[in-house]
Structures are given as C-alpha cells and as structure tokens.
Design a protein around this motif. Structure first.
Motif, PDB file in Angstrom:
ATOM      1  N   ARG A  25     -23.581  30.902  11.685  1.00  0.00           N
ATOM      2  CA  ARG A  25     -22.741  31.692  10.768  1.00  0.00           C
ATOM      3  C   ARG A  25     -21.540  32.276  11.496  1.00  0.00           C
ATOM      4  O   ARG A  25     -21.544  32.449  12.700  1.00  0.00           O
ATOM      5  CB  ARG A  25     -23.541  32.788  10.091  1.00  0.00           C
ATOM      6  CG  ARG A  25     -24.052  33.799  11.036  1.00  0.00           C
ATOM      7  CD  ARG A  25     -24.581  35.060  10.393  1.00  0.00           C
ATOM      8  NE  ARG A  25     -25.132  35.841  11.465  1.00  0.00           N
ATOM      9  CZ  ARG A  25     -24.414  36.377  12.442  1.00  0.00           C
ATOM     10  NH1 ARG A  25     -23.130  36.284  12.430  1.00  0.00           N
ATOM     11  NH2 ARG A  25     -24.990  37.030  13.422  1.00  0.00           N
ATOM     12  N   TYR A  26     -20.513  32.545  10.693  1.00  0.00           N
ATOM     13  CA  TYR A  26     -19.293  33.149  11.212  1.00  0.00           C
ATOM     14  C   TYR A  26     -19.481  34.648  11.434  1.00  0.00           C
ATOM     15  O   TYR A  26     -20.371  35.259  10.844  1.00  0.00           O
ATOM     16  CB  TYR A  26     -18.138  32.958  10.216  1.00  0.00           C
ATOM     17  CG  TYR A  26     -17.754  31.523   9.998  1.00  0.00           C
ATOM     18  CD1 TYR A  26     -17.335  30.727  11.054  1.00  0.00           C
ATOM     19  CD2 TYR A  26     -17.792  30.967   8.724  1.00  0.00           C
ATOM     20  CE1 TYR A  26     -16.967  29.406  10.852  1.00  0.00           C
ATOM     21  CE2 TYR A  26     -17.424  29.643   8.514  1.00  0.00           C
ATOM     22  CZ  TYR A  26     -17.011  28.874   9.583  1.00  0.00           C
ATOM     23  OH  TYR A  26     -16.641  27.570   9.386  1.00  0.00           O
ATOM     24  N   ALA A  27     -18.607  35.237  12.243  1.00  0.00           N
ATOM     25  CA  ALA A  27     -18.602  36.691  12.440  1.00  0.00           C
ATOM     26  C   ALA A  27     -18.205  37.372  11.128  1.00  0.00           C
ATOM     27  O   ALA A  27     -17.500  36.790  10.307  1.00  0.00           O
ATOM     28  CB  ALA A  27     -17.616  37.062  13.544  1.00  0.00           C
ATOM     29  N   GLU A  28     -18.670  38.605  10.950  1.00  0.00           N
ATOM     30  CA  GLU A  28     -18.369  39.352   9.728  1.00  0.00           C
ATOM     31  C   GLU A  28     -18.086  40.810  10.056  1.00  0.00           C
ATOM     32  O   GLU A  28     -18.637  41.362  11.009  1.00  0.00           O
ATOM     33  CB  GLU A  28     -19.571  39.345   8.775  1.00  0.00           C
ATOM     34  CG  GLU A  28     -19.971  38.002   8.285  1.00  0.00           C
ATOM     35  CD  GLU A  28     -21.272  38.043   7.486  1.00  0.00           C
ATOM     36  OE1 GLU A  28     -21.391  37.224   6.570  1.00  0.00           O
ATOM     37  OE2 GLU A  28     -22.169  38.858   7.781  1.00  0.00           O
ATOM     38  N   VAL A  29     -17.244  41.405   9.219  1.00  0.00           N
ATOM     39  CA  VAL A  29     -17.143  42.858   9.184  1.00  0.00           C
ATOM     40  C   VAL A  29     -17.964  43.272   7.974  1.00  0.00           C
ATOM     41  O   VAL A  29     -17.791  42.742   6.873  1.00  0.00           O
ATOM     42  CB  VAL A  29     -15.688  43.351   9.054  1.00  0.00           C
ATOM     43  CG1 VAL A  29     -15.647  44.839   8.734  1.00  0.00           C
ATOM     44  CG2 VAL A  29     -14.922  43.081  10.346  1.00  0.00           C
ATOM     45  N   ILE A  30     -18.883  44.185   8.194  1.00  0.00           N
ATOM     46  CA  ILE A  30     -19.732  44.695   7.115  1.00  0.00           C
ATOM     47  C   ILE A  30     -19.235  46.094   6.772  1.00  0.00           C
ATOM     48  O   ILE A  30     -19.195  46.967   7.633  1.00  0.00           O
ATOM     49  CB  ILE A  30     -21.210  44.750   7.543  1.00  0.00           C
ATOM     50  CG1 ILE A  30     -21.687  43.356   7.981  1.00  0.00           C
ATOM     51  CG2 ILE A  30     -22.080  45.315   6.410  1.00  0.00           C
ATOM     52  CD1 ILE A  30     -23.050  43.363   8.657  1.00  0.00           C
ATOM     53  N   TRP A  79      -9.962  39.248   8.028  1.00  0.00           N
ATOM     54  CA  TRP A  79      -9.284  40.536   7.888  1.00  0.00           C
ATOM     55  C   TRP A  79      -8.423  40.547   6.625  1.00  0.00           C
ATOM     56  O   TRP A  79      -8.238  41.585   5.999  1.00  0.00           O
ATOM     57  CB  TRP A  79      -8.442  40.828   9.128  1.00  0.00           C
ATOM     58  CG  TRP A  79      -9.299  41.183  10.304  1.00  0.00           C
ATOM     59  CD1 TRP A  79      -9.658  40.369  11.332  1.00  0.00           C
ATOM     60  CD2 TRP A  79      -9.934  42.445  10.547  1.00  0.00           C
ATOM     61  NE1 TRP A  79     -10.482  41.048  12.206  1.00  0.00           N
ATOM     62  CE2 TRP A  79     -10.665  42.321  11.753  1.00  0.00           C
ATOM     63  CE3 TRP A  79      -9.956  43.666   9.878  1.00  0.00           C
ATOM     64  CZ2 TRP A  79     -11.405  43.364  12.303  1.00  0.00           C
ATOM     65  CZ3 TRP A  79     -10.689  44.697  10.425  1.00  0.00           C
ATOM     66  CH2 TRP A  79     -11.404  44.554  11.611  1.00  0.00           C
ATOM     67  N   GLU A  80      -7.911  39.389   6.231  1.00  0.00           N
ATOM     68  CA  GLU A  80      -7.091  39.302   5.016  1.00  0.00           C
ATOM     69  C   GLU A  80      -7.934  39.647   3.786  1.00  0.00           C
ATOM     70  O   GLU A  80      -7.494  40.360   2.899  1.00  0.00           O
ATOM     71  CB  GLU A  80      -6.488  37.900   4.886  1.00  0.00           C
ATOM     72  CG  GLU A  80      -5.523  37.764   3.724  1.00  0.00           C
ATOM     73  CD  GLU A  80      -4.347  38.735   3.765  1.00  0.00           C
ATOM     74  OE1 GLU A  80      -3.940  39.207   2.694  1.00  0.00           O
ATOM     75  OE2 GLU A  80      -3.835  39.052   4.858  1.00  0.00           O
ATOM     76  N   LYS A 103      -8.547  44.576  14.766  1.00  0.00           N
ATOM     77  CA  LYS A 103      -8.415  43.141  14.568  1.00  0.00           C
ATOM     78  C   LYS A 103      -8.456  42.366  15.887  1.00  0.00           C
ATOM     79  O   LYS A 103      -9.087  41.321  15.974  1.00  0.00           O
ATOM     80  CB  LYS A 103      -7.095  42.879  13.844  1.00  0.00           C
ATOM     81  CG  LYS A 103      -7.035  41.639  13.061  1.00  0.00           C
ATOM     82  CD  LYS A 103      -5.730  41.599  12.302  1.00  0.00           C
ATOM     83  CE  LYS A 103      -5.499  40.193  11.820  1.00  0.00           C
ATOM     84  NZ  LYS A 103      -4.288  40.071  11.054  1.00  0.00           N
ATOM     85  N   GLY A 104      -7.811  42.881  16.925  1.00  0.00           N
ATOM     86  CA  GLY A 104      -7.800  42.201  18.215  1.00  0.00           C
ATOM     87  C   GLY A 104      -9.129  42.283  18.944  1.00  0.00           C
ATOM     88  O   GLY A 104      -9.459  41.432  19.763  1.00  0.00           O
ATOM     89  N   GLU A 110     -10.821  33.559  10.572  1.00  0.00           N
ATOM     90  CA  GLU A 110      -9.418  33.190  10.412  1.00  0.00           C
ATOM     91  C   GLU A 110      -8.696  33.128  11.763  1.00  0.00           C
ATOM     92  O   GLU A 110      -7.823  32.297  11.964  1.00  0.00           O
ATOM     93  CB  GLU A 110      -8.701  34.175   9.499  1.00  0.00           C
ATOM     94  CG  GLU A 110      -8.618  35.565  10.112  1.00  0.00           C
ATOM     95  CD  GLU A 110      -8.251  36.670   9.145  1.00  0.00           C
ATOM     96  OE1 GLU A 110      -7.843  36.383   8.023  1.00  0.00           O
ATOM     97  OE2 GLU A 110      -8.377  37.828   9.543  1.00  0.00           O
ATOM     98  N   GLU A 111      -9.045  34.026  12.681  1.00  0.00           N
ATOM     99  CA  GLU A 111      -8.390  34.040  13.982  1.00  0.00           C
ATOM    100  C   GLU A 111      -8.900  32.897  14.851  1.00  0.00           C
ATOM    101  O   GLU A 111      -8.172  32.366  15.675  1.00  0.00           O
ATOM    102  CB  GLU A 111      -8.623  35.378  14.698  1.00  0.00           C
ATOM    103  CG  GLU A 111      -7.905  36.546  14.073  1.00  0.00           C
ATOM    104  CD  GLU A 111      -8.669  37.190  12.931  1.00  0.00           C
ATOM    105  OE1 GLU A 111      -9.901  37.068  12.869  1.00  0.00           O
ATOM    106  OE2 GLU A 111      -8.014  37.791  12.068  1.00  0.00           O
ATOM    107  N   MET A 112     -10.153  32.537  14.678  1.00  0.00           N
ATOM    108  CA  MET A 112     -10.739  31.479  15.501  1.00  0.00           C
ATOM    109  C   MET A 112     -10.129  30.118  15.155  1.00  0.00           C
ATOM    110  O   MET A 112     -10.015  29.264  16.011  1.00  0.00           O
ATOM    111  CB  MET A 112     -12.256  31.422  15.281  1.00  0.00           C
ATOM    112  CG  MET A 112     -12.967  32.633  15.809  1.00  0.00           C
ATOM    113  SD  MET A 112     -14.712  32.514  15.366  1.00  0.00           S
ATOM    114  CE  MET A 112     -15.328  33.975  16.152  1.00  0.00           C
ATOM    115  N   THR A 113      -9.766  29.914  13.901  1.00  0.00           N
ATOM    116  CA  THR A 113      -9.239  28.597  13.475  1.00  0.00           C
ATOM    117  C   THR A 113      -7.744  28.518  13.623  1.00  0.00           C
ATOM    118  O   THR A 113      -7.169  27.440  13.499  1.00  0.00           O
ATOM    119  CB  THR A 113      -9.623  28.320  11.999  1.00  0.00           C
ATOM    120  OG1 THR A 113      -9.102  29.367  11.174  1.00  0.00           O
ATOM    121  CG2 THR A 113     -11.119  28.216  11.845  1.00  0.00           C
ATOM    122  N   ALA A 114      -7.065  29.617  13.856  1.00  0.00           N
ATOM    123  CA  ALA A 114      -5.595  29.600  13.964  1.00  0.00           C
ATOM    124  C   ALA A 114      -5.140  28.968  15.260  1.00  0.00           C
ATOM    125  O   ALA A 114      -5.805  28.912  16.229  1.00  0.00           O
ATOM    126  CB  ALA A 114      -5.050  31.014  13.862  1.00  0.00           C
TER     127      ALA A 114
END
Length: 114
Positions: A25-30, A79-80, A103-104, A110-114
């Motif tokens: 699974r991807y990382a998440e902000v909960i 984050w978007e 964010k950093g 989204e940041e991993m695929t950019a």
C-alpha cells in the motif's frame, strides 16, 4: 508535533498522522476529526501500528456541524487530495500553509511518481 495550539486531551481537535508506505500500500496521511488522543492504533494485517500526531488543530465550525462528535477518519494518498478537502470546509489559508510544510517530510504517492 506542531504546537498549534497546544491541545489538551479533548475531542474538538483534528489530528494528523502519517502512515508510511509498505509493500502492499501507498503512504497515507490520516486525518482524525474529533480526536482525543495524540496517538492512534492502525489495524494492519501483520501487527497494529501506533502512530503519533504530527499536526493538531481545532475543528472548524463547518466540521463540527458535519461530523458532530463522531470520531471520523479520513485517509489521503496525496497532498492535493488533502488540500481539496480543506478547501471544501473553507479552512483558513494559514492553517493549510502550516500543514503543507510537512509535505517535504512526509512523502505521499504523488511525490513518488513525479
């Protein structure tokens, strides 16, 4: 953890937790609304993970209206997505700016695929 403002154990706060990515699974902000603890236990297949809040804020009037006193978890993979949710509840720009400073530090899909 961001001291904005320094909360006591009270359920009128929103707390944010970061769950790092794993193999499946991807990382998440909960985002936990009506949260009364600086930690949460996230049920996982192998073993539950305890997370500590990295950001805390009071609930807005619109959130209080929408969620009453029910503890509600929202999961964000970008984050978007989190920004759009905050715009929907018309939260102050400066609050969103404070939150986006993480964010950093906490990378999402989204940041991993950019």
């Amino acid at each position: 953890m961001m001291p904005l403002p320094h909360p006591i154990a009270c359920s009128t706060y929103v707390r944010y937790f970061y769950l790092p990515a794993s193999n499946d699974r991807y990382a998440e902000v909960i985002e936990v609304l009506n949260s009364n603890s600086d930690t949460v236990k996230v049920p996982m297949r192998e073993e539950d993970v305890e997370l500590e809040a990295f950001f805390v804020r009071p609930l807005s009037g619109r959130e209080l209206e929408a969620y009453k006193k029910a503890e509600t978890w929202k999961l964000f993979n970008s984050w978007e997505e989190l920004k759009q949710d905050h715009f929907r509840f018309d939260l102050p720009d400066e609050l969103l700016e404070h939150l986006l400073r993480f964010k950093g530090r906490f990378e999402l899909h989204e940041e991993m695929t950019a």
